[in-house]
Design a protein around this motif. Structure first.
Motif, mmCIF file in Angstrom:
data_model
loop_
_atom_site.group_PDB
_atom_site.id
_atom_site.type_symbol
_atom_site.label_atom_id
_atom_site.label_comp_id
_atom_site.label_asym_id
_atom_site.label_seq_id
_atom_site.Cartn_x
_atom_site.Cartn_y
_atom_site.Cartn_z
ATOM 1 N N THR A 89 -103.048 -103.703 -32.549
ATOM 2 C CA THR A 89 -102.395 -102.455 -32.147
ATOM 3 C C THR A 89 -103.360 -101.285 -32.254
ATOM 4 O O THR A 89 -103.463 -100.458 -31.338
ATOM 5 C CB THR A 89 -101.158 -102.204 -33.015
ATOM 6 N N ARG A 90 -104.075 -101.192 -33.370
ATOM 7 C CA ARG A 90 -105.018 -100.085 -33.551
ATOM 8 C C ARG A 90 -106.103 -100.110 -32.480
ATOM 9 O O ARG A 90 -106.481 -99.076 -31.922
ATOM 10 C CB ARG A 90 -105.646 -100.148 -34.941
ATOM 11 N N ALA A 148 -104.544 -99.308 -28.907
ATOM 12 C CA ALA A 148 -104.145 -97.904 -28.817
ATOM 13 C C ALA A 148 -105.350 -97.008 -28.566
ATOM 14 O O ALA A 148 -105.246 -95.973 -27.894
ATOM 15 C CB ALA A 148 -103.425 -97.485 -30.099
ATOM 16 N N ARG A 149 -106.497 -97.413 -29.085
ATOM 17 C CA ARG A 149 -107.710 -96.611 -28.926
ATOM 18 C C ARG A 149 -108.345 -96.799 -27.551
ATOM 19 O O ARG A 149 -108.822 -95.852 -26.943
ATOM 20 C CB ARG A 149 -108.713 -96.997 -30.016
ATOM 21 N N PRO A 155 -104.751 -97.166 -23.336
ATOM 22 C CA PRO A 155 -103.588 -96.313 -23.611
ATOM 23 C C PRO A 155 -102.301 -96.732 -22.920
ATOM 24 O O PRO A 155 -101.239 -96.187 -23.231
ATOM 25 C CB PRO A 155 -104.052 -94.935 -23.116
ATOM 26 N N PRO A 177 -99.543 -99.286 -22.808
ATOM 27 C CA PRO A 177 -99.021 -100.458 -23.530
ATOM 28 C C PRO A 177 -98.518 -101.575 -22.622
ATOM 29 O O PRO A 177 -98.426 -102.725 -23.078
ATOM 30 C CB PRO A 177 -97.866 -99.876 -24.364
ATOM 31 N N TRP A 219 -100.968 -104.351 -22.604
ATOM 32 C CA TRP A 219 -101.370 -104.989 -23.850
ATOM 33 C C TRP A 219 -101.138 -106.493 -23.875
ATOM 34 O O TRP A 219 -102.009 -107.226 -24.356
ATOM 35 C CB TRP A 219 -100.662 -104.317 -25.027
ATOM 36 N N GLU A 270 -96.380 -102.234 -30.170
ATOM 37 C CA GLU A 270 -96.320 -100.777 -30.177
ATOM 38 C C GLU A 270 -95.614 -100.213 -31.403
ATOM 39 O O GLU A 270 -95.792 -99.041 -31.749
ATOM 40 C CB GLU A 270 -95.594 -100.248 -28.940
#
Length: 274
Positions: free
Chosen positions: A45-46, A49-50, A53, A55, A58, A197
């Motif tokens: 997730t980290r 997210a970086r 952007p 989701p 993902w 998320e």
């Protein structure tokens, strides 16, 4: 609507308070984080997210990462069958540094405290305690049939059915059928979110429970010295938690920080021979 009884937050002022409080949580599992403000999310997730952007992408990114690892990891393995087991494959990825949706917990509150305090990043660290005895008995309110046993990631096909789509607010915890050396050394338990998320506490808010499912202990930086000395005496160090050359090298941090300094003090305080 999420349950109001998901998380308790407890601010501590001493190492002895933590030892006493954690001793009351029989059967719970623990996770240390070096900054108490960090959300309870996975390394995947980290990372996403970086760098990604959106989701909605993902699940595709995660699926590709696992496929790439499976295609290439066999070169380094004596027994490549580990790659055929979804949970074991993810654990192998995780413990060799790949971002995955697994969130590492441990049965030992002291191991968790070590991870929280060794590389302290802020004025306070946190140890999260997960109420696994309660989680054995509950299920998400959107589908009571999806209890822990039903979504067991050790069963073939469970990962693809319940987790790979990244759409179900589920939480599973457990151990692979065969554990690697690091998982054994750390008394590790893997916690797996169904949605990347959302932090674990938000996902657990979807579970019906009459008692808190997570307790968050906030440890101030002032306890770090005493805690690490106590943990060193318990033989909880990077060298024991990562039983390989990498772990031994990591453990030198603490040898430089405290132990050798104390030896110098002791040496200089010895009587001079005449």
């Amino acid at each position: 609507m999420p349950s109001a009884n998901v998380i308790d937050e407890v601010v501590l002022s001493s190492w002895s308070e933590f030892a006493a409080a954690s001793d009351q949580l029989d059967g719970w599992v623990f996770r240390g984080q070096a900054d108490q403000s960090w959300p309870l999310v996975s390394s995947l997730t980290r990372h996403l997210a970086r760098y990604c952007p959106d989701p909605s992408l993902w699940p595709l990114r995660e699926d590709r990462a696992i496929r790439v690892f499976r295609r290439k990891a066999h070169v380094f393995l004596q027994d490549a069958s580990v790659l055929e087991d979804d949970l074991r494959c993810l654990a192998l990825m995780q413990h060799h540094g790949a971002p995955t949706r697994l969130v590492d917990f441990t049965k030992s509150p002291f191991v968790a405290a070590f991870f929280a305090l060794q590389q302290l990043r802020a004025d306070s660290a946190a140890v999260f305690a997960l109420n696994t005895p309660a989680l054995w008995k509950v299920a998400p309110r959107f589908d009571a049939a999806l209890n822990r046993e039903a979504i067991d990631l050790r069963k073939p096909g469970s990962y693809q059915k319940y987790f790979a789509g990244n759409s179900l607010p589920l939480v599973w915890f457990g151990e692979p059928n065969q554990m690697d050396a690091r998982l054994v050394a750390q008394s590790g338990i893997l916690v797996v979110p169904g949605k990347l998320e959302a932090p674990l506490d938000l996902l657990l808010g979807e579970y019906e429970s009459d008692e808190p499912l997570i307790r968050k202990f906030i440890l101030p930086a002032s306890v770090r010295g005493e805690a690490l000395r106590a943990l060193y005496r318990m033989n909880i160090t990077a060298a024991t938690l990562f039983p390989d050359l990498d772990g031994l090298a990591r453990s030198i941090d603490y040898e430089l920080e405290t132990v050798w300094e104390q030896l110098i003090v002791d040496y200089r305080s010895r009587p001079t021979k005449t």
